[in-house]
Enzyme design. Structure first.
Site, short mmCIF file in Angstrom:
data_model
loop_
_atom_site.label_atom_id
_atom_site.label_comp_id
_atom_site.label_asym_id
_atom_site.label_seq_id
_atom_site.Cartn_x
_atom_site.Cartn_y
_atom_site.Cartn_z
N GLY A 121 43.01 48.78 56.52
CA GLY A 121 41.97 49.81 56.38
C GLY A 121 42.36 51.14 56.99
CB ALA A 122 45.16 52.29 58.82
N GLY A 123 44.61 53.32 55.46
CA GLY A 123 45.15 54.24 54.45
C GLY A 123 46.66 54.13 54.31
CB SER A 125 49.37 51.08 50.66
OG SER A 125 48.89 52.23 50.09
CD GLU A 159 43.63 47.80 45.03
OE1 GLU A 159 42.63 47.82 45.74
OE2 GLU A 159 44.72 47.36 45.42
CG ASP A 171 48.46 53.12 47.23
OD1 ASP A 171 48.91 54.27 47.32
OD2 ASP A 171 47.27 52.84 47.46
CE1 TYR A 220 41.52 56.58 45.74
CE2 TYR A 220 40.47 55.59 43.81
CZ TYR A 220 41.57 56.16 44.42
OH TYR A 220 42.74 56.33 43.70
C1 GLA Z 1 44.62 55.33 47.41
C2 GLA Z 1 44.87 54.81 46.00
C3 GLA Z 1 45.99 55.58 45.34
C4 GLA Z 1 45.78 57.08 45.43
C5 GLA Z 1 45.42 57.49 46.85
C6 GLA Z 1 45.03 58.93 46.94
O1 GLA Z 1 45.71 55.04 48.23
O2 GLA Z 1 45.17 53.45 46.03
O3 GLA Z 1 46.11 55.16 44.00
O4 GLA Z 1 44.82 57.51 44.50
O5 GLA Z 1 44.38 56.72 47.38
O6 GLA Z 1 46.10 59.76 46.67
#
Ligand code: GLA
Length: 389
Positions: A121-123, A125, A159, A171, A220
């Site tokens: 959950g930290a961005g 991936s 996803e 990602d 998102y």
């Molecule tokens: C998340 C999504 C990606 C991308 C980013 C934003 O990581 O999984 O596909 O859209 O956000 O750049």
């Protein structure tokens, strides 16, 4: 990186000898946010945090996936997978098996031990790293060899179609195709990419704001809907772009201005972020390749401002981290990375100053926000691979 030996031991104690092990990394995006579902450009690097999947054929008629991190097991019949997400960690492996099955890949019953060290959950991936590790394992068990971009697409489908996050391809692509010590400039329209070396005297330092984010539903998907609204209005306003292949990637700021009155203010701003962001990625790739780090840093600052102001995807804590970074030793550039609304900032730092930066930003953030941030000094890593047993 997850240590393989203890994991192999745990797998064999629970399930018997391992047959294969695969790893897939997390990622940090240097620049290019929310452009990857509009045919645009992104520039991520895989990082040295990963997920490892150890697998062997099942003993009985059920398949079992054991998550070491959650200390939980998921038992299922691989020939009759759940069709609905459970909204927990099992959605990622189940989604991948569901997606692969739609392209005709059915893994025989298997047992798997999963462990990751990508912060959740930290961005960064963590979900794509699980998906890609599981996909590599399932494809090996099914005896299929598949091009990396198809593996990435299958994981993206998991996803989008199973987990419920309308994310793009970035990602999963970088988890599959990352190149050690390089960032990748990915063209998400034709799925081509080129590797740009990261200078040896520059470190990737990632600061976790400790504000959790989640993509499944929520903001998102809402941003994505706003971008869709703007794209549709652009298409309608300009018959010349009504071609099959037209995507927001093709729009100019002048096109957007012309269509301004036919979309909401939010849609206008979201699209403006994406159009300007694509230009910034191109320029950033050139700046990095020619060693113009000053320009790279400026572009990261502009990207952060656009993400914050036009895309409204930042949060006060991430803004504070970016602001505090500017006053630290050795900083080249800083911005919020990933899907937004929390998570991490990515910082390009002169290698010799990386430790001083880490200490300085940790103390400053603690002082201003009273948050004890996790800070990671990372290397750009290679994409997914099979591990030797
Ligand atoms: C998340 C999504 C990606 C991308 C980013 C934003 O990581 O999984 O596909 O859209 O956000 O750049």
């Amino acid at each position: 990186m997850v240590a393989i030996e203890p994991l192999l031991r745990q797998h064999s104690e629970r399930f018997g000898a391992a047959e294969h092990a695969f790893q897939a990394p997390g990622r940090v995006n240097l620049i290019g946010e929310h452009t990857d579902y509009t045919g645009g450009l992104v520039m991520p690097a895989a990082i040295d945090f990963n997920t490892v999947a150890v697998v062997s054929p099942a003993q009985g008629s059920a398949s079992v996936i054991r998550s070491v991190d959650f200390q939980k097991e998921f038992q299922f019949d691989a020939s009759a997978l759940p069709e609905k997400p459970k909204h927990d960690w099992t959605d990622y492996p189940a989604g991948v098996l569901w997606s692969l099955r739609q392209s005709g890949v059915v893994a025989p019953q298997f047992t798997m031990t999963l462990k990751g060290d990508v912060p959740l959950g930290a961005g960064l991936s963590s979900s794509a790293s699980i998906e890609v590790a599981v996909a590599f394992a399932a494809l090996a068990l099914a005896g299929k060899s598949t091009p990396l971009t198809d593996v990435a697409l299958a994981c993206k489908k998991a996803e989008n179609g199973f987990v419920g996050a309308q994310s793009g391809i970035m990602d999963q692509y970088i988890a599959c195709c990352g190149v050690k010590d390089h960032a990748l400039v990915i063209d998400t329209r034709d799925l081509s990419s080129r590797a740009v070396p990261l200078p040896a005297d520059v470190r990737l330092v990632i600061c976790n704001s400790m504000v959790k984010h989640s993509h499944a539903g929520g903001e998102y998907n809402q941003r994505r809907a706003e971008v869709e609204e703007g794209s549709n209005a652009l298409r309608a306003a300009n018959p010349a772009v009504r071609t099959e292949r037209w995507e927001l990637r093709d729009a100019t700021l002048a096109d957007l201005e012309k269509a301004r009155t036919s979309m909401s203010e939010n849609a206008f701003r979201r699209c403006r972020h994406i159009i300007t962001e694509n230009a910034r990625v191109e320029e950033a790739a050139a700046a990095l390749a020619s060693g113009n780090l000053r320009r790279m840093g400026q572009l990261m600052a502009e990207a952060h401002a656009s993400y914050r102001d036009d895309f409204a995807a930042s949060c006060p804590e991430a803004d504070l981290l970016v602001e505090l970074a500017a006053a630290q030793p050795g900083v080249i550039g800083a911005r919020l990375t990933g899907g937004g609304f929390g998570g991490c900032t990515v910082n390009l730092i002169e290698a010799a100053q990386a430790e001083a930066f880490r200490e300085g930003i940790h103390a400053a953030y603690l002082g201003h926000a009273a948050i004890d941030a996790d800070i990671y000094l990372c290397q750009a890593a290679a994409g997914a691979s099979e591990l030797a047993l």
